[in-house]
Design a protein around this motif. Structure first.
Motif, PDB file in Angstrom:
ATOM      1  N   ASP A 211      -2.835  10.236  -7.895  1.00 53.21           N
ATOM      2  CA  ASP A 211      -4.115   9.735  -8.414  1.00 53.21           C
ATOM      3  C   ASP A 211      -3.844   8.402  -9.089  1.00 53.21           C
ATOM      4  O   ASP A 211      -2.816   8.223  -9.747  1.00 53.21           O
ATOM      5  N   PHE A 212      -4.788   7.473  -8.925  1.00 53.17           N
ATOM      6  CA  PHE A 212      -4.686   6.195  -9.630  1.00 53.17           C
ATOM      7  C   PHE A 212      -6.074   5.593  -9.768  1.00 53.17           C
ATOM      8  O   PHE A 212      -7.020   6.021  -9.106  1.00 53.17           O
ATOM      9  N   THR A 213      -6.192   4.601 -10.633  1.00 49.96           N
ATOM     10  CA  THR A 213      -7.467   3.941 -10.879  1.00 49.96           C
ATOM     11  C   THR A 213      -7.410   2.518 -10.358  1.00 49.96           C
ATOM     12  O   THR A 213      -6.533   1.743 -10.755  1.00 49.96           O
ATOM     13  N   ALA A 214      -8.351   2.191  -9.467  1.00 53.74           N
ATOM     14  CA  ALA A 214      -8.487   0.817  -8.966  1.00 53.74           C
ATOM     15  C   ALA A 214      -9.399   0.060  -9.929  1.00 53.74           C
ATOM     16  O   ALA A 214     -10.552   0.454 -10.128  1.00 53.74           O
ATOM     17  N   LYS A 215      -8.881  -1.012 -10.516  1.00 50.35           N
ATOM     18  CA  LYS A 215      -9.647  -1.799 -11.482  1.00 50.35           C
ATOM     19  C   LYS A 215     -10.017  -3.174 -10.958  1.00 50.35           C
ATOM     20  O   LYS A 215     -10.666  -3.948 -11.653  1.00 50.35           O
ATOM     21  N   GLU A 216      -9.576  -3.456  -9.716  1.00 53.53           N
ATOM     22  CA  GLU A 216      -9.870  -4.767  -9.127  1.00 53.53           C
ATOM     23  C   GLU A 216      -9.986  -4.634  -7.617  1.00 53.53           C
ATOM     24  O   GLU A 216      -9.480  -3.679  -7.028  1.00 53.53           O
ATOM     25  N   TYR A 217     -10.662  -5.584  -7.016  1.00 47.43           N
ATOM     26  CA  TYR A 217     -10.796  -5.606  -5.563  1.00 47.43           C
ATOM     27  C   TYR A 217      -9.541  -6.225  -4.960  1.00 47.43           C
ATOM     28  O   TYR A 217      -8.886  -7.051  -5.578  1.00 47.43           O
ATOM     29  N   GLY A 218      -9.212  -5.801  -3.738  1.00 55.67           N
ATOM     30  CA  GLY A 218      -8.077  -6.397  -3.049  1.00 55.67           C
ATOM     31  C   GLY A 218      -7.197  -5.376  -2.358  1.00 55.67           C
ATOM     32  O   GLY A 218      -7.595  -4.242  -2.081  1.00 55.67           O
ATOM     33  N   LYS A 219      -5.962  -5.794  -2.110  1.00 53.02           N
ATOM     34  CA  LYS A 219      -4.973  -5.025  -1.353  1.00 53.02           C
ATOM     35  C   LYS A 219      -4.090  -4.212  -2.301  1.00 53.02           C
ATOM     36  O   LYS A 219      -3.481  -4.766  -3.219  1.00 53.02           O
ATOM     37  N   TYR A 220      -4.011  -2.901  -2.031  1.00 50.59           N
ATOM     38  CA  TYR A 220      -3.177  -1.987  -2.800  1.00 50.59           C
ATOM     39  C   TYR A 220      -2.047  -1.468  -1.907  1.00 50.59           C
ATOM     40  O   TYR A 220      -2.270  -0.570  -1.100  1.00 50.59           O
ATOM     41  N   PRO A 221      -0.845  -2.016  -2.032  1.00 52.64           N
ATOM     42  CA  PRO A 221       0.283  -1.509  -1.243  1.00 52.64           C
ATOM     43  C   PRO A 221       0.751  -0.142  -1.754  1.00 52.64           C
ATOM     44  O   PRO A 221       0.854   0.067  -2.955  1.00 52.64           O
ATOM     45  N   LEU A 222       0.999   0.769  -0.823  1.00 54.22           N
ATOM     46  CA  LEU A 222       1.595   2.073  -1.127  1.00 54.22           C
ATOM     47  C   LEU A 222       2.960   2.068  -0.453  1.00 54.22           C
ATOM     48  O   LEU A 222       3.071   2.194   0.767  1.00 54.22           O
ATOM     49  N   LYS A 223       3.998   1.884  -1.237  1.00 49.91           N
ATOM     50  CA  LYS A 223       5.353   1.766  -0.713  1.00 49.91           C
ATOM     51  C   LYS A 223       6.065   3.101  -0.837  1.00 49.91           C
ATOM     52  O   LYS A 223       6.075   3.706  -1.904  1.00 49.91           O
ATOM     53  N   THR A 224       6.645   3.540   0.268  1.00 50.31           N
ATOM     54  CA  THR A 224       7.410   4.784   0.252  1.00 50.31           C
ATOM     55  C   THR A 224       8.865   4.490   0.583  1.00 50.31           C
ATOM     56  O   THR A 224       9.166   3.632   1.406  1.00 50.31           O
ATOM     57  N   LEU A 225       9.743   5.223  -0.073  1.00 51.65           N
ATOM     58  CA  LEU A 225      11.177   5.085   0.142  1.00 51.65           C
ATOM     59  C   LEU A 225      11.757   6.478   0.309  1.00 51.65           C
ATOM     60  O   LEU A 225      11.487   7.371  -0.491  1.00 51.65           O
ATOM     61  N   VAL A 226      12.520   6.664   1.377  1.00 49.20           N
ATOM     62  CA  VAL A 226      13.234   7.907   1.614  1.00 49.20           C
ATOM     63  C   VAL A 226      14.716   7.591   1.498  1.00 49.20           C
ATOM     64  O   VAL A 226      15.218   6.698   2.180  1.00 49.20           O
ATOM     65  N   ASN A 227      15.404   8.310   0.628  1.00 45.45           N
ATOM     66  CA  ASN A 227      16.822   8.083   0.387  1.00 45.45           C
ATOM     67  C   ASN A 227      17.576   9.368   0.706  1.00 45.45           C
ATOM     68  O   ASN A 227      17.252  10.420   0.175  1.00 45.45           O
ATOM     69  N   MET A 228      18.554   9.260   1.586  1.00 43.46           N
ATOM     70  CA  MET A 228      19.376  10.415   1.978  1.00 43.46           C
ATOM     71  C   MET A 228      20.759  10.273   1.340  1.00 43.46           C
ATOM     72  O   MET A 228      21.469   9.303   1.622  1.00 43.46           O
ATOM     73  N   ASP A 229      21.110  11.203   0.483  1.00 45.87           N
ATOM     74  CA  ASP A 229      22.430  11.229  -0.164  1.00 45.87           C
ATOM     75  C   ASP A 229      22.776   9.921  -0.873  1.00 45.87           C
ATOM     76  O   ASP A 229      23.939   9.541  -0.960  1.00 45.87           O
ATOM     77  N   GLU A 230      21.789   9.213  -1.327  1.00 42.67           N
ATOM     78  CA  GLU A 230      21.953   7.976  -2.094  1.00 42.67           C
ATOM     79  C   GLU A 230      22.618   6.833  -1.333  1.00 42.67           C
ATOM     80  O   GLU A 230      23.028   5.848  -1.934  1.00 42.67           O
ATOM     81  N   HIS A 231      22.751   6.926  -0.006  1.00 40.49           N
ATOM     82  CA  HIS A 231      23.337   5.796   0.715  1.00 40.49           C
ATOM     83  C   HIS A 231      22.676   5.518   2.059  1.00 40.49           C
ATOM     84  O   HIS A 231      23.093   4.609   2.761  1.00 40.49           O
ATOM     85  N   GLN A 232      21.649   6.230   2.412  1.00 46.54           N
ATOM     86  CA  GLN A 232      20.931   5.973   3.652  1.00 46.54           C
ATOM     87  C   GLN A 232      19.454   5.888   3.285  1.00 46.54           C
ATOM     88  O   GLN A 232      18.859   6.884   2.881  1.00 46.54           O
ATOM     89  N   GLU A 233      18.868   4.677   3.362  1.00 48.76           N
ATOM     90  CA  GLU A 233      17.495   4.475   2.911  1.00 48.76           C
ATOM     91  C   GLU A 233      16.587   4.048   4.055  1.00 48.76           C
ATOM     92  O   GLU A 233      16.998   3.297   4.945  1.00 48.76           O
ATOM     93  N   PHE A 234      15.345   4.517   3.977  1.00 45.69           N
ATOM     94  CA  PHE A 234      14.296   4.133   4.915  1.00 45.69           C
ATOM     95  C   PHE A 234      13.055   3.844   4.084  1.00 45.69           C
ATOM     96  O   PHE A 234      12.756   4.585   3.142  1.00 45.69           O
ATOM     97  N   ASP A 235      12.329   2.800   4.413  1.00 46.18           N
ATOM     98  CA  ASP A 235      11.099   2.533   3.671  1.00 46.18           C
ATOM     99  C   ASP A 235       9.989   2.102   4.616  1.00 46.18           C
ATOM    100  O   ASP A 235      10.236   1.664   5.739  1.00 46.18           O
ATOM    101  N   ILE A 236       8.767   2.270   4.132  1.00 47.83           N
ATOM    102  CA  ILE A 236       7.592   1.874   4.890  1.00 47.83           C
ATOM    103  C   ILE A 236       6.477   1.596   3.892  1.00 47.83           C
ATOM    104  O   ILE A 236       6.443   2.191   2.812  1.00 47.83           O
ATOM    105  N   GLU A 237       5.592   0.670   4.246  1.00 42.97           N
ATOM    106  CA  GLU A 237       4.485   0.338   3.360  1.00 42.97           C
ATOM    107  C   GLU A 237       3.163   0.578   4.081  1.00 42.97           C
ATOM    108  O   GLU A 237       2.964   0.102   5.200  1.00 42.97           O
ATOM    109  N   LEU A 238       2.283   1.325   3.441  1.00 41.99           N
ATOM    110  CA  LEU A 238       0.923   1.528   3.908  1.00 41.99           C
ATOM    111  C   LEU A 238       0.010   0.750   2.974  1.00 41.99           C
ATOM    112  O   LEU A 238       0.399   0.435   1.846  1.00 41.99           O
ATOM    113  N   THR A 239      -1.197   0.431   3.423  1.00 40.26           N
ATOM    114  CA  THR A 239      -2.076  -0.417   2.620  1.00 40.26           C
ATOM    115  C   THR A 239      -3.466   0.185   2.500  1.00 40.26           C
ATOM    116  O   THR A 239      -4.029   0.668   3.485  1.00 40.26           O
ATOM    117  N   LEU A 240      -4.005   0.110   1.284  1.00 42.60           N
ATOM    118  CA  LEU A 240      -5.377   0.508   0.993  1.00 42.60           C
ATOM    119  C   LEU A 240      -6.095  -0.734   0.476  1.00 42.60           C
ATOM    120  O   LEU A 240      -5.556  -1.455  -0.367  1.00 42.60           O
TER     121      LEU A 240
END
Length: 138
Positions: A102-131
């Motif tokens: 849950d979050f509160t939008a207080k302004e108009y525009g682009k809200y990036p939702l960044k996700t990071l998946v980390n496996m055993d602290e040395h293998q990372e994958f990330d992706i960004e979705l946008t609202l």
């Protein structure tokens, strides 16, 4: 391993088989004439790979970060789990990760939702979705 899919949704549900249903998929533009606006979003990420990459007791960390158009961090959540052994050795492995925030939008525009998946602290994958929060046209 890789992120094979990532979906932004409004909500989720599970049935008696524990199957996942995402609700409100593809709603990445919200029109509103009033701010602030309280929002709830779900991010679903599927990680896939070879069976040998899904070894038992590998530590998985899943992080979701939501940022406002002006750069303020609105949500920064993280969870961890250990991978269980896979029941079949002859098909590729997959891991479904789900975060709800849950979050509160207080302004108009682009809200990036960044996700990071980390496996055993040395293998990372990330992706960004946008609202996008937009003011309706007159």
């Amino acid at each position: 391993m890789k992120i094979s899919s990532a979906i932004l949704a409004e909500a989720f549900a599970r049935d008696s088989r524990n199957a996942l249903t995402l609700v409100g998929v593809g709603q990445n533009v919200i029109l509103t004439s009033k701010l602030p606006l309280q929002l709830r979003r779900v991010v679903f990420v599927q990680v896939t790979g070879d069976v040998d990459e899904f070894k038992e007791d590998r530590l998985v960390t899943f992080t979701l970060n939501v940022t406002s158009p002006s750069g303020d961090v609105l949500t920064d959540i993280s969870s961890q789990a250990n991978i269980s052994s896979l029941p079949w050795s002859d098909i590729p492995g997959s891991l479904d990760l789900l975060a709800e925030t849950d979050f509160t939008a207080k302004e108009y525009g682009k809200y990036p939702l960044k996700t990071l998946v980390n496996m055993d602290e040395h293998q990372e994958f990330d992706i960004e979705l946008t609202l996008y929060i937009k003011e309706p046209s007159p």
